[in-house]
Design an enzyme around this catalytic site. Structure first.
Site, mmCIF file in Angstrom:
data_model
loop_
_atom_site.group_PDB
_atom_site.id
_atom_site.type_symbol
_atom_site.label_atom_id
_atom_site.label_comp_id
_atom_site.label_asym_id
_atom_site.label_seq_id
_atom_site.Cartn_x
_atom_site.Cartn_y
_atom_site.Cartn_z
ATOM 1 C CG ASN A 210 -0.393 -0.039 2.415
ATOM 2 O OD1 ASN A 210 0.290 0.860 2.882
ATOM 3 N ND2 ASN A 210 -0.548 -1.143 3.183
ATOM 4 C CG ASP A 279 -7.141 -5.418 6.303
ATOM 5 O OD1 ASP A 279 -6.514 -5.182 7.444
ATOM 6 O OD2 ASP A 279 -7.521 -4.218 5.952
ATOM 7 C CE LYS A 289 8.728 -11.782 -14.042
ATOM 8 N NZ LYS A 289 9.571 -11.048 -15.057
ATOM 9 N N PRO A 305 -3.357 -11.653 10.838
ATOM 10 C CG PRO A 305 -1.518 -12.392 11.735
ATOM 11 C CD PRO A 305 -2.030 -12.407 10.444
ATOM 12 C CG ASP A 306 -5.967 -6.075 14.201
ATOM 13 O OD1 ASP A 306 -5.374 -5.548 15.012
ATOM 14 O OD2 ASP A 306 -7.080 -5.566 13.318
ATOM 15 C CB ILE A 307 -0.084 -6.371 14.740
ATOM 16 C CG1 ILE A 307 0.432 -7.169 13.545
ATOM 17 C CG2 ILE A 307 1.108 -6.237 15.761
ATOM 18 C CD1 ILE A 307 1.180 -6.779 12.557
ATOM 19 C CG PHE A 323 -2.078 6.122 13.842
ATOM 20 C CD1 PHE A 323 -1.248 5.711 14.950
ATOM 21 C CD2 PHE A 323 -1.817 7.374 13.027
ATOM 22 C CE1 PHE A 323 -0.422 6.748 15.367
ATOM 23 C CE2 PHE A 323 -0.979 8.249 13.472
ATOM 24 C CZ PHE A 323 -0.534 8.113 14.793
ATOM 25 C CE LYS A 337 -10.912 1.098 11.120
ATOM 26 N NZ LYS A 337 -10.381 1.644 10.128
ATOM 27 C CE LYS A 341 -8.528 -2.962 14.491
ATOM 28 N NZ LYS A 341 -7.352 -3.009 13.607
HETATM 29 O O1 C5P Z 1 -8.870 -1.649 11.256
HETATM 30 P P1 C5P Z 1 -7.679 -1.076 10.477
HETATM 31 O O2 C5P Z 1 -6.759 -1.658 9.749
HETATM 32 O O3 C5P Z 1 -8.198 0.268 9.974
HETATM 33 O O4 C5P Z 1 -7.198 -0.626 11.872
HETATM 34 C C1 C5P Z 1 -5.697 0.350 11.934
HETATM 35 C C2 C5P Z 1 -4.949 0.102 12.837
HETATM 36 O O5 C5P Z 1 -4.821 -1.254 13.330
HETATM 37 C C3 C5P Z 1 -3.637 0.754 12.920
HETATM 38 O O6 C5P Z 1 -3.163 1.038 13.932
HETATM 39 C C4 C5P Z 1 -2.821 -0.632 12.142
HETATM 40 O O7 C5P Z 1 -1.296 -0.597 12.420
HETATM 41 C C5 C5P Z 1 -3.386 -1.606 13.016
HETATM 42 N N1 C5P Z 1 -3.526 -3.191 12.190
HETATM 43 C C6 C5P Z 1 -2.903 -3.984 12.816
HETATM 44 N N2 C5P Z 1 -2.842 -5.313 12.349
HETATM 45 C C7 C5P Z 1 -3.589 -5.559 11.079
HETATM 46 C C8 C5P Z 1 -4.414 -4.400 10.539
HETATM 47 C C9 C5P Z 1 -4.396 -3.198 11.298
HETATM 48 O O8 C5P Z 1 -1.837 -3.704 13.669
HETATM 49 N N3 C5P Z 1 -3.603 -6.741 10.312
#
Ligand code: C5P
Length: 410
Positions: A210, A279, A289, A305-307, A323, A337, A341
């Site tokens: 991105n 995501d 390739k 995974p959502d860190i 953020f 959020k 979270k």
């Molecule tokens: O849900 P969203 O992706 O908009 O949330 C953004 C926040 O979640 C940011 O702080 C980003 O660093 C964190 N994030 C994360 N792991 C992910 C997706 C988002 O830590 N897989």
């Protein structure tokens, strides 16, 4: 309690019997968290050897103004810029006189003249030399110019006299040096920051990524350093140089970022997730390739995974800050959020507008907590990062929404 974390102290040693205490002073400054470099005047080397000072500081000692080798390494201007504090201990009557005159004919006086950092002197001299009007007038001038004067103390002197003129003890000097930096809000805390995009491989040369530049996350890391924290920056691929004094760990994919964050989170008092984490990742990245044979192809993606959420779920969690980059309904979406979270704070920014968001140096941030919303004035990312760190420090000191039990007994 570590009090000079990340501070760079340039210790100037001038010629006086109290110079024997300067070695202990270096050790104590380092114990308090400071990085110390030493500049000695020629007469100081008559009292204590540069080798001793090199051994205790862990760095070569600087002595000559016009030494080509030294100037090529770290010259007087570099030393002046490097310093967060120049502390001259002992400061002899002669050195104080030279400083008052603004001389620049030896390395130590040149550094004092060239630095924008605070300068402090710890006078050490015979009581008669101390009370001489010349010395007192010099000190009055220095104080007027903003030079800090630490001491001297009173007592028996090397020359047999008793009176004012003894250099303050190293512990006292460290305490006074610490006072100069007291307003820093994250002293001695450990902050883990994620920054930049992630790179989700499709094959060895292609990826899903991105537009995050990493600028905001890097600015947050620098602001935390300025506030006295130890900072671990875990960054996806960016073009930015590692900030000084930050422990930077470079990762590529979201999974790698997740693993690296969890390897370090045990030490963290604060976690700030600034990274734009992908995501989804490619379910089956190819090891060769991919050739363009087919007219159509489908990539299967699976959730990363959502860190941030995983950190906020830890039993002993740090103060957790997220953020949210939003294109619309910024506050409502960010608040959702925050709640989903279970964060302490979320910083929302509007993306998709010129002059704000991903690649820009400028940004606009709204800080959202459960009970309040704070609109930070639009500005560059460095200024906004400082404001964010200031806000986090205040929240931590107010004991506000701290869920981490480690915070309670700090
Ligand atoms: O849900 P969203 O992706 O908009 O949330 C953004 C926040 O979640 C940011 O702080 C980003 O660093 C964190 N994030 C994360 N792991 C992910 C997706 C988002 O830590 N897989």
């Amino acid at each position: 309690m570590v009090t000079l974390t990340n501070k760079r102290v340039l210790l100037g040693v001038s010629g006086g019997i109290a110079a024997y205490k300067s070695a202990d002073l270096v050790r104590r400054l380092r114990d308090a968290g400071a990085e110390v470099r030493v500049v000695m005047t020629r007469s100081a080397t008559e009292f204590i050897t540069p080798l001793t000072m090199q051994a205790v500081s862990g760095h070569p000692v600087y002595q000559e103004l016009l030494d080509t080798d030294a100037e090529a390494g770290m010259g007087h201007i570099d030393l002046a810029r490097w310093s967060d504090l120049v502390l001259v201990a002992p400061a002899s009557a002669n050195f104080i006189a030279r400083l008052t005159q603004g001389r620049a004919d030896d390395l130590l006086s040149a550094v004092c003249l060239a630095t924008a950092a605070p300068v402090a002197v710890a006078p050490a001299m015979n009581q008669q030399m101390w009370s001489n009007a010349a010395t007192q007038e010099n000190l009055a001038t220095l104080r007027k110019r903003g030079v800090h004067v630490f001491g001297p103390g009173e007592g028996s002197q090397a020359c047999g006299d008793i009176g004012l003129g003894r250099m303050f003890e190293p512990t006292q000097l460290v305490e006074l040096a610490t006072e100069l930096f007291k307003s820093r809000g994250l002293d001695g805390l450990t902050v883990v920051v994620t920054a930049g995009p992630t790179w989700e491989a499709i094959d060895p040369v292609r990826a899903i990524t991105n537009k995050s530049s990493g600028k905001m996350g890097y600015a947050v890391a620098v602001a935390a350093i300025e506030a006295g924290a130890n900072v671990i920056l875990i960054a996806g691929p960016t073009a930015l140089p590692d900030p000084e004094r930050v422990t930077a760990i470079h990762v590529t994919s979201a999974q790698e970022m997740y693993d690296t964050v969890h390897a370090h989170i045990g030490a963290a008092d604060i976690f700030i997730g600034v990274a734009a984490v992908a995501d989804y990742r490619v379910a089956a990245p190819q090891s060769n390739k991919i050739k363009k044979n087919a007219e159509r192809m489908t990539l299967e993606l699976i959730r990363n995974p959502d860190i941030l959420e995983s950190v906020a779920k830890l039993a002993r969690r740090p103060f957790t800050v997220g953020f949210a980059a939003e294109t619309d309904d910024v506050v409502a979406n960010a608040r959702a959020k925050l709640e989903k979270k279970n964060l302490d704070l979320i910083a929302a920014n509007r993306v998709g507008l010129p002059g704000s968001g991903f690649e820009s140096d400028e940004n606009q941030l709204t800080l959202i907590e459960r009970e309040r919303v704070i609109e930070l004035p639009a500005g560059n990312k460095r200024t906004l990062a400082r404001a964010l760190i200031h806000h986090i420090a205040e929240a931590i000191h107010a004991g506000h929404r701290i869920k981490n039990p480690r915070q309670a007994h700090r």
